[in-house]
Design a protein around this motif. Structure first.
Motif, PDB file in Angstrom:
ATOM      1  N   ARG A 112       0.837  -1.208   0.000  1.00 39.88           N
ATOM      2  CA  ARG A 112       0.000   0.000   0.000  1.00 39.88           C
ATOM      3  C   ARG A 112       0.871   1.257   0.000  1.00 39.88           C
ATOM      4  O   ARG A 112       0.565   2.236  -0.697  1.00 39.88           O
ATOM      5  CB  ARG A 112      -0.938   0.007   1.213  1.00 39.88           C
ATOM      6  CG  ARG A 112      -2.176  -0.850   1.043  1.00 39.88           C
ATOM      7  CD  ARG A 112      -3.209  -0.552   2.115  1.00 39.88           C
ATOM      8  NE  ARG A 112      -2.704  -0.827   3.447  1.00 39.88           N
ATOM      9  CZ  ARG A 112      -2.798  -2.018   4.048  1.00 39.88           C
ATOM     10  NH1 ARG A 112      -3.371  -3.034   3.417  1.00 39.88           N
ATOM     11  NH2 ARG A 112      -2.318  -2.200   5.261  1.00 39.88           N
ATOM     12  N   GLU A 113       1.937   1.248   0.780  1.00 42.69           N
ATOM     13  CA  GLU A 113       2.837   2.397   0.817  1.00 42.69           C
ATOM     14  C   GLU A 113       3.482   2.622  -0.549  1.00 42.69           C
ATOM     15  O   GLU A 113       3.579   3.764  -1.025  1.00 42.69           O
ATOM     16  CB  GLU A 113       3.924   2.184   1.876  1.00 42.69           C
ATOM     17  CG  GLU A 113       3.414   2.241   3.309  1.00 42.69           C
ATOM     18  CD  GLU A 113       4.529   2.013   4.306  1.00 42.69           C
ATOM     19  OE1 GLU A 113       5.704   2.224   3.954  1.00 42.69           O
ATOM     20  OE2 GLU A 113       4.233   1.616   5.446  1.00 42.69           O
ATOM     21  N   ASN A 116       0.891   4.077  -2.899  1.00 38.23           N
ATOM     22  CA  ASN A 116       0.645   5.499  -2.613  1.00 38.23           C
ATOM     23  C   ASN A 116       1.770   6.372  -3.148  1.00 38.23           C
ATOM     24  O   ASN A 116       1.531   7.443  -3.713  1.00 38.23           O
ATOM     25  CB  ASN A 116       0.480   5.716  -1.109  1.00 38.23           C
ATOM     26  CG  ASN A 116      -0.812   5.126  -0.570  1.00 38.23           C
ATOM     27  OD1 ASN A 116      -1.774   4.919  -1.316  1.00 38.23           O
ATOM     28  ND2 ASN A 116      -0.842   4.836   0.718  1.00 38.23           N
TER      29      ASN A 116
END
Length: 221
Positions: A112-113, A116
């Protein structure tokens, strides 16, 4: 030497812009080894006060492009194309291995990081303000990719190689951001697929392409 004076509009991020300009000139061989960078002279050439120039010189000292000596001030210690070859070849070798060793430990949170960061990078334009943001996002993207590697020594070697030019390469090669976006997309995709062979391959390609583009830029006079 040409007129490098910055316009009033350019002065929003003076230290960043002054650092970029001097870094580019040093890498392109506009200065001789050991040549002094006179603060008053270059403040006048760039049309800025001495404060952002002093801060720029401190940053360039961290990068190994100048050395600030007592009574002499900032002295140019340029990095050669041979230095760039060495730094980026070693980065490709070591980071290619590090991301493979890190891959089994990259879970949903790390993915997810990375997503993003990737999404934030592709929204940026190739102007100077956005490139400054891109540099920070790019460094964080690469850090997350390799940080779970359990080999502490390789981590230390990579951190040493990242000190200096590598974090600031996007400011010199802003016309190649599209290539970086595509390579980052593939890195993210291979992380999701747990494909260590292709992840290593695209990581090495990404670093070596940057090396080739940087050497090409340095050889243009």
């Amino acid at each position: 030497m040409e007129n490098f004076k910055l316009t009033e509009q350019d002065r929003a991020t003076l230290q960043y812009k002054v650092t970029n300009k001097l870094r580019e000139l040093i890498l392109k061989g506009e200065f001789r080894m050991g040549e002094r960078l006179m603060q008053e002279e270059w403040a006048q050439k760039l049309g800025v006060s001495r404060m952002p120039l002093r801060e720029a010189l401190r940053q360039l000292e961290v990068e190994g492009l100048v050395k600030i000596e007592p009574r002499r001030g900032a002295v140019v210690t340029p990095i050669s194309t041979e230095d760039i070859e060495e730094i980026y070849q070693l980065r490709a070798l070591l980071e290619g291995q590090a991301v493979v060793k890190s891959l089994p430990y990259l879970g949903d949170e790390e993915i997810r990081e990375l997503e993003n960061l990737y999404n934030a990078m592709i929204k940026l334009k190739a102007d100077e303000n956005d490139v400054e943001v891109f540099m920070k996002l790019n460094a964080e993207f690469h850090r997350i990719l390799r940080e779970s590697c359990p080999w502490r020594r390789i981590q230390g070697f990579i951190e040493t190689l990242w000190k200096g030019i590598p974090p600031y390469t996007p400011s010199l090669l802003s016309n190649h951001l599209a290539d970086s976006h595509e390579e980052h997309r593939l890195m993210l995709e291979y992380v999701k697929q747990k494909d260590e062979v292709r992840l290593r391959r695209i990581t090495e390609k990404h670093i070596l392409r940057t090396k080739e583009n940087l050497v090409e830029m340095m050889n243009k006079k």
